[in-house]
Enzyme design. Structure first.
Site, PDB file in Angstrom:
ATOM      1  N   SER A 113       4.471 -38.600  52.942  1.00 22.76           N
ATOM      2  CA  SER A 113       3.426 -38.014  52.114  1.00 22.76           C
ATOM      3  C   SER A 113       3.832 -38.227  50.661  1.00 22.76           C
ATOM      4  O   SER A 113       4.906 -37.795  50.244  1.00 22.76           O
ATOM      5  CB  SER A 113       3.282 -36.521  52.416  1.00 22.76           C
ATOM      6  OG  SER A 113       2.323 -35.955  51.568  1.00 22.76           O
ATOM      7  N   HIS A 136       0.482 -24.693  33.327  1.00 18.58           N
ATOM      8  CA  HIS A 136       0.632 -23.870  34.520  1.00 18.58           C
ATOM      9  C   HIS A 136      -0.683 -23.172  34.862  1.00 18.58           C
ATOM     10  O   HIS A 136      -1.128 -23.168  36.011  1.00 18.58           O
ATOM     11  CB  HIS A 136       1.745 -22.847  34.271  1.00 18.58           C
ATOM     12  CG  HIS A 136       1.952 -21.908  35.408  1.00 18.58           C
ATOM     13  ND1 HIS A 136       1.370 -20.662  35.460  1.00 18.58           N
ATOM     14  CD2 HIS A 136       2.649 -22.042  36.557  1.00 18.58           C
ATOM     15  CE1 HIS A 136       1.720 -20.073  36.587  1.00 18.58           C
ATOM     16  NE2 HIS A 136       2.504 -20.884  37.269  1.00 18.58           N
ATOM     17  N   TYR A 165      -4.744 -40.505  54.754  1.00 16.06           N
ATOM     18  CA  TYR A 165      -5.449 -39.293  54.308  1.00 16.06           C
ATOM     19  C   TYR A 165      -5.053 -38.933  52.889  1.00 16.06           C
ATOM     20  O   TYR A 165      -4.037 -39.385  52.373  1.00 16.06           O
ATOM     21  CB  TYR A 165      -5.158 -38.109  55.246  1.00 16.06           C
ATOM     22  CG  TYR A 165      -3.728 -37.613  55.187  1.00 16.06           C
ATOM     23  CD1 TYR A 165      -3.340 -36.655  54.248  1.00 16.06           C
ATOM     24  CD2 TYR A 165      -2.758 -38.092  56.074  1.00 16.06           C
ATOM     25  CE1 TYR A 165      -2.030 -36.208  54.186  1.00 16.06           C
ATOM     26  CE2 TYR A 165      -1.449 -37.645  56.016  1.00 16.06           C
ATOM     27  CZ  TYR A 165      -1.092 -36.698  55.057  1.00 16.06           C
ATOM     28  OH  TYR A 165       0.194 -36.263  54.988  1.00 16.06           O
ATOM     29  N   GLY A 202     -33.348 -40.078  20.614  1.00 14.64           N
ATOM     30  CA  GLY A 202     -33.306 -39.781  19.188  1.00 14.64           C
ATOM     31  C   GLY A 202     -32.828 -40.914  18.313  1.00 14.64           C
ATOM     32  O   GLY A 202     -32.491 -40.703  17.165  1.00 14.64           O
ATOM     33  N   ARG A 233     -42.463 -48.364  19.431  1.00 18.55           N
ATOM     34  CA  ARG A 233     -41.482 -47.540  20.130  1.00 18.55           C
ATOM     35  C   ARG A 233     -40.203 -48.334  20.350  1.00 18.55           C
ATOM     36  O   ARG A 233     -40.244 -49.443  20.852  1.00 18.55           O
ATOM     37  CB  ARG A 233     -42.038 -47.117  21.505  1.00 18.55           C
ATOM     38  CG  ARG A 233     -43.518 -46.823  21.492  1.00 18.55           C
ATOM     39  CD  ARG A 233     -44.114 -46.698  22.898  1.00 18.55           C
ATOM     40  NE  ARG A 233     -43.701 -45.504  23.592  1.00 18.55           N
ATOM     41  CZ  ARG A 233     -44.049 -45.236  24.861  1.00 18.55           C
ATOM     42  NH1 ARG A 233     -44.796 -46.114  25.539  1.00 18.55           N
ATOM     43  NH2 ARG A 233     -43.635 -44.144  25.436  1.00 18.55           N
ATOM     44  N   MET A 270     -34.492 -43.847  17.274  1.00 17.95           N
ATOM     45  CA  MET A 270     -35.524 -43.935  16.249  1.00 17.95           C
ATOM     46  C   MET A 270     -36.818 -43.355  16.784  1.00 17.95           C
ATOM     47  O   MET A 270     -37.219 -43.632  17.915  1.00 17.95           O
ATOM     48  CB  MET A 270     -35.781 -45.365  15.793  1.00 17.95           C
ATOM     49  CG  MET A 270     -36.650 -45.347  14.527  1.00 17.95           C
ATOM     50  SD  MET A 270     -37.102 -46.961  13.915  1.00 17.95           S
ATOM     51  CE  MET A 270     -38.806 -47.019  14.393  1.00 17.95           C
ATOM     52  N   LYS A 303     -37.367 -49.035  28.332  1.00 17.46           N
ATOM     53  CA  LYS A 303     -38.770 -48.629  28.201  1.00 17.46           C
ATOM     54  C   LYS A 303     -39.687 -49.825  28.405  1.00 17.46           C
ATOM     55  O   LYS A 303     -40.666 -49.750  29.169  1.00 17.46           O
ATOM     56  CB  LYS A 303     -38.977 -47.996  26.828  1.00 17.46           C
ATOM     57  CG  LYS A 303     -40.246 -47.206  26.698  1.00 17.46           C
ATOM     58  CD  LYS A 303     -40.353 -46.539  25.326  1.00 17.46           C
ATOM     59  CE  LYS A 303     -39.663 -45.180  25.284  1.00 17.46           C
ATOM     60  NZ  LYS A 303     -39.608 -44.610  23.922  1.00 17.46           N
ATOM     61  N   ARG A 309     -39.336 -43.582  33.946  1.00 16.88           N
ATOM     62  CA  ARG A 309     -37.896 -43.878  34.024  1.00 16.88           C
ATOM     63  C   ARG A 309     -37.291 -42.946  35.066  1.00 16.88           C
ATOM     64  O   ARG A 309     -37.903 -41.942  35.444  1.00 16.88           O
ATOM     65  CB  ARG A 309     -37.219 -43.695  32.673  1.00 16.88           C
ATOM     66  CG  ARG A 309     -37.261 -42.259  32.189  1.00 16.88           C
ATOM     67  CD  ARG A 309     -36.467 -42.089  30.901  1.00 16.88           C
ATOM     68  NE  ARG A 309     -36.774 -40.779  30.362  1.00 16.88           N
ATOM     69  CZ  ARG A 309     -36.909 -40.487  29.079  1.00 16.88           C
ATOM     70  NH1 ARG A 309     -36.750 -41.411  28.184  1.00 16.88           N
ATOM     71  NH2 ARG A 309     -37.184 -39.260  28.695  1.00 16.88           N
ATOM     72  N   CYS A 331      -0.123 -35.818  48.839  1.00 16.98           N
ATOM     73  CA  CYS A 331      -0.348 -34.381  48.711  1.00 16.98           C
ATOM     74  C   CYS A 331      -0.203 -33.909  47.275  1.00 16.98           C
ATOM     75  O   CYS A 331      -0.239 -32.723  46.995  1.00 16.98           O
ATOM     76  CB  CYS A 331       0.580 -33.595  49.635  1.00 16.98           C
ATOM     77  SG  CYS A 331       2.322 -33.785  49.206  1.00 16.98           S
TER      78      CYS A 331
HETATM   79  P1  ADP Z   1     -39.627 -40.847  23.217  1.00 22.34           P
HETATM   80  O1  ADP Z   1     -38.654 -41.830  23.769  1.00 22.34           O
HETATM   81  O2  ADP Z   1     -39.105 -39.982  22.159  1.00 22.34           O
HETATM   82  O3  ADP Z   1     -40.369 -40.125  24.307  1.00 22.34           O
HETATM   83  P2  ADP Z   1     -41.975 -42.413  22.990  1.00 22.34           P
HETATM   84  O4  ADP Z   1     -42.041 -43.801  22.484  1.00 22.34           O
HETATM   85  O5  ADP Z   1     -42.045 -42.293  24.467  1.00 22.34           O
HETATM   86  O6  ADP Z   1     -40.681 -41.730  22.420  1.00 22.34           O
HETATM   87  O7  ADP Z   1     -43.168 -41.706  22.295  1.00 22.34           O
HETATM   88  C1  ADP Z   1     -43.280 -40.450  21.680  1.00 22.34           C
HETATM   89  C2  ADP Z   1     -44.624 -39.857  22.080  1.00 22.34           C
HETATM   90  O8  ADP Z   1     -45.690 -40.701  21.692  1.00 22.34           O
HETATM   91  C3  ADP Z   1     -44.728 -39.704  23.582  1.00 22.34           C
HETATM   92  O9  ADP Z   1     -45.393 -38.516  23.863  1.00 22.34           O
HETATM   93  C4  ADP Z   1     -45.550 -40.894  23.986  1.00 22.34           C
HETATM   94  O10 ADP Z   1     -46.259 -40.665  25.175  1.00 22.34           O
HETATM   95  C5  ADP Z   1     -46.473 -41.064  22.803  1.00 22.34           C
HETATM   96  N1  ADP Z   1     -46.930 -42.451  22.685  1.00 22.34           N
HETATM   97  C6  ADP Z   1     -46.166 -43.534  22.502  1.00 22.34           C
HETATM   98  N2  ADP Z   1     -46.921 -44.649  22.486  1.00 22.34           N
HETATM   99  C7  ADP Z   1     -48.194 -44.256  22.658  1.00 22.34           C
HETATM  100  C8  ADP Z   1     -49.419 -44.934  22.728  1.00 22.34           C
HETATM  101  N3  ADP Z   1     -49.493 -46.258  22.631  1.00 22.34           N
HETATM  102  N4  ADP Z   1     -50.535 -44.209  22.907  1.00 22.34           N
HETATM  103  C9  ADP Z   1     -50.459 -42.871  23.006  1.00 22.34           C
HETATM  104  N5  ADP Z   1     -49.331 -42.156  22.947  1.00 22.34           N
HETATM  105  C10 ADP Z   1     -48.197 -42.852  22.767  1.00 22.34           C
HETATM  106 MG    MG Z   2     -41.050 -40.986  25.848  1.00 18.06          MG
END
Ligand code: ADP
Ligand code: MG
Ligand code: MG
Length: 932
Positions: free
Chosen positions: A818, A487, A906, A129, A120, A131, A51, A364, A886
C-alpha cells in the site's frame, strides 16, 4: 468532463527565437473573414466564437433566427496584429451585409425600409462582460422618423435611437455612463415619472439630441450618423475589447489562452417592445437549480432583451407565456426540445417575439447547480439523449461532493452578505457549511458539544494532535493560521468536518477568549458560521440544509460509474462507525486502520504510557495484557462493519514519545515543583508534605527522564514504524494477537473476515523478514489456541524510496503493497510536511517552483515514478501482488487518474471522499488516463 484550457498552452516557451523568420504572407485577399449565419455551424466555435457558431447552427436547423453575419476570430487577430482591418475584410462585410438585407427585406441606412442591426461580441469561450452588445445600429434622424411611421409608434423609434447613442457612446466610444444617466434622470424628474418606460416620444427625441451633444462635446466629433460608419466603428471596438483590461483579467482568472481572439456577430434587430403582442425572455430548457425536466425562466411583454436581465421590471415566470401567447409558446417549446435533442445538453436560450412572430436570439449549454447537474445527466441518459458513460463524464467531483456536506441555502448566504455579516475569508480546506457557538479550546468544544448538546465551532490559531477530540466534537473548525496541509485541514478532511483555515484577518486572543476581525469582536459563546466549500466566515448562526446522499439520481449515477471504473475504492477508517459510513458510501474495503489512534483515548492513554515507561518485561506485559482485549474489540468492530470485505490494519507507526506529555511542559512542571519544594523546604525537613509535592515531583521527574531518553532530533525519521516493532516486539505481537483473536471471534459469529496485517515504514526487506517471522509465529499460536484457520494476509506500506526501489525483494515477504504517499512524498522530497506547509511550501507554490502542492496531488515525476518502479518490481516477484494507495492522495481526482494509469488495484481514502473517488476512478477509466 470539461477541462479548462491547459496552462501549458498559455505559457509555451518561445524556444525558436533564434531562427525566427518573417511570417509567410497570408493570402489576405482570399481569406474568408466573414460568414453568413447559414454558412457556419456549431463545430466552428474556434473561428466563429460560441455565440456565432450556435446562431449558425440554429439557422441550419431551420429555427427562426434573425439573419446576420459573423466576422471571424481570425479577423480579430489579424486586426490586432496589424492595427487595422486586414485586406478584404471590409469588402466581405459589405457583401455579406447585402445578403442579410435581402433576407430581411430591408436596407441598412435606407430610410425607406431601414434595417437595424445589433453588434455582439462572442469568443470561443463565453467571457461574460467582455464587451456589451450595441443594439439598434443603423439609426439616424431620417431613419428614426421613418421607423416611427412604419411602426406607428414614435416613442418606440426614439427610444431605440436614444439607446443607440447611449450604447454607442459608452461601449464603442468609451464614454462614461453617468452624463447619459443624468440626462435621463433630469427628464424623468421634469415629467414626474419614476421609470424611463413612462417617458414620451418628445422626451426621447429631446434626450437623443442631448445625448448626441454629449458625444460631440466629449469626443470632439459629431455622433456618426452614417450607419456604415457606425458599423465599422462597432466592429473595431469589439476587436479592441479583446485586449481590454476586463478581458485580460477574465482570461487570466479562467485560464483561457490570450491568442484566441473574438468574433463579431452582426444581426438583424428584432423588437420585443412593439406593443402587447411583442415580448422577450430568457429560459433554460430544464430547471437548472433542481434539474426538473421543465422549461424554466422569465419573460416580459413589450420589452427588450436586456430588460429581463436588468431586473428593472418584475418579470413573469415562463409558464405564464402559455396562456398569454399560446401559439408562440407551442412553437417555442418545440424549439427548446429540438435544441436540447440536437445538442444533447440543456440549453440556455434567449428569444424575442416581435408582433406575434417568434425569434431565437441565442442558445448555449446551460450552467447548473450540483443537484441539477446530476439529475440532468441521469435524465438525459435515461431519455437516451446521451450514453451512461457520457452522463458519468459530465458530473464533476465537486458536484458529488456537494451531497456529502451540509450547505447554506443561497438565500441565507445572500441575506447574511446583505447584512454585512460576511466577516472574513480564508482557505476552503474541508467542504461543507457549519454554524455554532465559538469555543476557544478543544476541551470546551467537547464539553459543550457532548454535555450541553450545543453546536460548536472550534476556533484556534492552529490545531495540534491533542486538539482532535475537540475537533471531532465541533461542527466546524476555524483557524487564523496554517495552510491547506495544516493539521487542522488534514483532520477536518479526514473526518468530513467543514473547516476554514488561515483566516489571517482574525486576531485570535486565546487568553481573553475572543477574536477580533476588523472593528468587530467575537467572544467565546458567540455564534458564527463558516463555509468550508467557499472559505467564507459569517457572523451569526446561518441555517444549514443537509443534502441527501441517498438522492436517487446520485446513487444511479455512481452505480454507472462503478460499472465503468477499474480501480476499487477503499476507505481509511479507524473506528467501526467510520467503516460503516464508508460502506454506505460504497467503499469496497478498508485500506488503512491506524491502530495508534485508539491508544489516544482517555481511558487507554494511561495504560499506554505505563507500558512505554515500564522498566521490566513483566510490567510491560501486564500493560499489554490490559490493552489486548480493548484492541481486540476495536478490530472485531471493524470486521463486523466490513463483513465480507477486506480490512487492512496497520501496526503501530508513530514514535512512542507522541503518547507521552511534551518534554517542554514536563520540564516546566518539574522546575516549578522543584522551586516550590525548595521554598517549602523547612516544612519538608520536618517530615510534613501537606501538598504531596514530593510524590508529584518524583513522578514527573521519572516521566521527564523517560521522555528525555526517548527524545529524538528527527522523530519522523526516528524510532517508528517497523523499526519500533522490531525494537519492541511485545507490542506488535499483542496487536497481531488482537487481530487474530478478533477474527476468530467474528468467524464464530458467522462474519466473513478478511484481515490484512500491514507493516509501516519498511525500508529494507530484512526488516520485513524479521518482523514477519515474529508475527507469523504469534498468528499461528492464536489459530492453534482457537482451533480456527484465519485467512489473513501480510503486507507492507511503501513509503520510503528505498522500499520502492527494492520492491522486488520486499515483495518476497509481502502479499500486498500500500503506497503511503504522504510519507513517500515527505521522504522523496526530503521535506517535512508540517514544516513545509506552515513555511516555505506556500512560497514555492506562489513562485511556481512547485506547480502543485505535492501533498494534495501526487508529484508524478518524482513520487509517481517511485510508485511505478515499485509496481513493476513488486509484480515481477509476485504477479498477483495486490497494490493500493492509502495516502491522502487516494481521494484526489488527479492522483486517482494516475493510480489508474499505473495499474493499482485500489485507492483508499477518507470515507467522505469515497463517492468522489468512485466517480474519479470512472473518469480515469473513460479518459484512458496515461501518466503525464
Ligand atoms: P449577452 O452575452 O450579454 O447576453 P447579447 O449579445 O446576448 O449579450 O445581447 C444582450 C441583449 O440584447 C440580449 O437580451 C439579447 O437577446 C439582445 N439582442 C442582441 N441582439 C439582438 C437582436 N438582433 N435583436 C434583438 N435583441 C437582441
Ligand atoms: Mg446573451
Ligand atoms: Mg506513513
Amino acid at each position: 468532463m470539461s477541462r479548462p484550457a491547459s496552462r501549458s498552452s498559455l505559457r509555451k516557451p518561445t524556444t525558436k527565437l533564434a531562427v525566427r523568420r518573417p511570417a509567410p504572407r497570408a493570402p489576405a485577399a482570399r481569406t474568408k473573414w466573414v460568414y453568413l449565419f447559414d454558412e457556419g455551424d456549431a463545430s466552428m466555435k474556434a473561428l466563429l466564437g460560441g455565440k456565432g457558431a450556435n446562431l449558425a447552427e440554429m439557422t441550419k436547423l431551420g429555427l427562426p433566427v434573425p439573419p446576420g453575419l459573423v466576422v471571424t476570430t481570425a479577423a480579430c487577430n489579424a486586426y490586432l496584429a496589424a492595427g487595422g482591418f486586414p485586406s478584404g475584410l471590409w469588402d466581405q462585410v459589405l457583401v455579406a451585409l447585402a445578403k442579410v438585407e435581402k433576407k430581411a427585406g430591408k436596407k441598412f441606412g435606407d430610410p425607406k425600409k431601414p434595417l437595424l442591426v445589433s453588434c455582439r461580441s462572442g469568443a470561443r469561450f463565453s467571457m461574460p462582460g467582455m464587451m456589451d452588445t450595441v443594439l439598434n445600429i443603423g439609426m439616424n434622424d431620417a431613419v428614426a422618423e421613418r421607423l416611427a411611421e412604419l411602426a406607428s409608434d414614435r416613442r418606440f423609434a426614439f427610444d431605440a435611437y436614444r439607446r443607440l447613442v447611449q450604447m454607442f457612446g459608452t461601449v464603442v466610444l468609451g464614454l462614461p455612463d453617468e452624463p447619459f444617466e443624468e440626462i435621463l434622470a433630469l427628464h424623468r424628474r421634469r415629467r414626474g415619472v419614476g421609470n424611463d418606460a413612462d417617458l414620451e416620444a418628445d422626451d426621447l427625441a429631446a434626450i437623443t439630441a442631448e445625448f448626441k451633444a454629449i458625444v460631440a462635446e466629449r469626443t470632439g466629433k459629431p455622433f456618426p450618423t452614417d450607419p456604415i460608419e457606425q458599423l465599422r466603428l462597432a466592429i473595431e471596438a469589439v476587436f479592441r475589447s479583446w485586449n481590454g483590461k476586463r478581458a485580460i483579467d477574465y482570461r487570466n482568472a479562467a485560464n483561457i489562452a490570450h491568442d484566441l481572439g473574438t468574433a463579431v456577430n452582426i444581426q438583424t434587430m428584432v423588437f420585443g417592445n412593439l406593443g402587447a403582442d411583442s415580448a422577450t425572455g430568457v429560459v433554460t430548457t430544464r430547471n437548472v437549480t433542481n434539474g426538473a425536466p421543465e422549461i424554466e425562466g422569465d419573460w416580459l411583454s413589450n420589452a427588450q432583451g436586456e430588460d429581463v436581465v436588468a431586473g428593472t421590471r418584475e418579470t413573469n415566470r415562463i409558464a405564464t407565456l402559455a396562456a398569454a401567447m399560446p401559439g408562440v409558446w407551442a412553437e417555442f417549446a418545440r424549439h427548446c426540445k429540438k435544441l436540447e435533442r440536437h445538442y444533447h445538453e440543456v440549453q440556455d436560450i434567449e428569444f424575442t417575439v416581435e408582433r406575434g412572430k417568434l425569434w431565437m436570439l441565442q442558445t448555449r449549454d446551460a450552467k447548473r447547480s450540483a443537484q441539477a447537474a446530476i439529475r440532468i445527466a441521469v435524465d438525459l441518459a435515461d431519455e437516451r439523449l446521451i450514453t451512461r458513460a457520457q452522463a458519468v463524464a459530465r458530473v464533476t467531483p465537486e458536484h458529488v461532493d456537494f451531497f456529502l456536506h451540509p450547505q447554506f441555502p443561497a438565500s441565507e448566504r445572500k441575506a447574511a452578505k446583505a447584512r454585512g455579516d460576511l466577516i472574513a475569508s480564508g482557505l476552503n480546506v474541508s467542504p461543507g457549511a457549519a454554524s455554532g457557538v465559538l469555543a476557544f479550546d478543544a476541551d470546551t468544544a467537547e464539553r459543550w458539544a457532548r454535555d450541553e448538546k450545543k453546536a460548536v465551532i472550534m476556533v484556534r490559531p492552529e490545531t495540534k494532535p491533542d486538539d482532535v477530540h475537540g475537533m471531532l466534537a465541533a461542527r466546524g473548525i476555524l483557524t487564523s493560521r496554517g495552510g491547506r496541509t495544516s493539521h487542522a485541514a488534514l483532520v477536518a478532511r479526514q473526518f468530513g468536518k467543514p473547516a476554514v483555515v488561515g483566516v489571517s484577518a482574525l486576531e485570535v486572543d486565546e487568553k481573553a477568549r475572543l477574536f477580533r476581525v476588523g472593528e468587530r469582536t467575537f467572544r467565546e459563546g458567540d455564534a458564527v458560521s463558516l463555509d468550508g466549500t467557499t472559505g467564507e466566515v459569517f457572523a451569526g448562526a446561518l441555517d444549514t440544509v443537509v443534502p441527501d446522499f441517498n438522492d436517487p439520481g446520485l446513487l444511479k449515477l455512481l452505480g454507472w460509474a462503478d460499472g465503468i471504473r477499474k480501480l476499487e475504492v477503499w476507505a481509511n477508517a479507524d473506528y467501526p462507525r467510520d467503516a460503516t459510513r464508508a460502506r454506505e458510501y460504497g467503499a469496497q474495503g478498508i485500506g488503512l486502520t491506524r491502530t495508534e489512534h485508539m491508544f489516544f483515548e482517555t481511558e487507554r492513554l494511561p495504560i499506554v504510557q505505563r507500558m512505554i515507561l515500564a522498566t521490566d518485561d513483566a510490567e510491560r506485559d501486564q500493560c499489554l495484557a490490559q490493552l489486548l482485549p480493548i484492541q481486540r474489540e476495536d478490530f472485531a468492530g471493524l470486521f463486523r462493519a466490513m463483513d465480507g470485505l477486506p480490512v487492512t490494519i496497520r501496526l503501530i507507526d508513530p514514535p512512542l514519545h507522541e503518547f507521552l506529555p511534551s518534554h517542554d511542559e514536563l520540564l516546566r512542571d518539574v522546575t516549578e515543583l522543584d522551586t516550590r519544594q525548595r521554598i517549602a523546604g523547612a516544612e519538608l525537613a520536618a517530615g510534613a508534605d501537606p501538598l504531596g509535592l514530593a510524590g508529584t515531583l518524583s513522578q514527573k521527574r521519572r516521566l521527564l527522564a523517560a521522555v528525555e531518553a526517548m527524545r529524538e532530533a528527527n522523530p519522523m525519521l526516528g524510532l517508528r514504524g517497523v523499526r519500533l516493532g522490531i525494537h519492541l516486539p511485545a507490542l506488535v505481537r499483542m496487536q497481531v494477537r488482537a487481530i487474530l483473536e478478533a477474527a476468530c471471534e467474528c468467524m464464530r459469529e458467522g462474519v466473513k473476515v478478511k484481515p490484512k496485517i500491514m507493516i509501516p515504514l519498511t525500508a529494507h526487506n530484512n526488516e520485513l523478514m524479521v518482523e514477519r517471522a515474529i508475527l507469523e509465529t504469534e498468528a499461528a499460536a492464536v489459530m492453534k489456541e482457537q482451533k480456527i484457520r484465519v485467512r489473513y494476509q501480510f503486507g507492507t506500506m511503501i513509503e520510503i524510496p528505498r522500499a520502492a526501489l527494492t520492491a522486488d525483494k520486499i515483495a518476497k515477504h509481502a502479499e500486498f503493497f500500500s503506497f503511503g504517499t504522504n510519507d513517500l512524498t515527505q521522504t522523496t522530497f526530503g521535506i517535512s510536511r508540517d514544516d513545509a506547509e506552515t513555511g516555505f511550501l506556500q512560497e514555492y507554490l506562489e513562485k511556481r517552483i512547485l506547480p502543485e502542492n505535492p501533498f494534495a496531488t501526487i508529484d508524478q515525476d518524482g513520487v509517481g515514478k517511485l510508485m511505478q518502479v515499485g509496481v513493476a518490481l513488486g509484480r515481477r516477484t509476485r504477479p498477483d501482488l495486490e497494490l493500493g494507495i492509502c495516502g491522502e492522495h487516494g481521494g484526489d481526482p488527479k492522483s486517482i487518474a494516475f493510480c489508474h494509469a499505473i495499474g493499482l488495484d485500489y485507492v483508499s481514502c477518507s470515507p467522505y471522499r469515497v463517492p468522489i473517488a468512485r466517480l474519479a476512478a470512472a473518469h480515469a477509466a473513460l479518459a484512458g488516463a496515461a501518466p503525464a
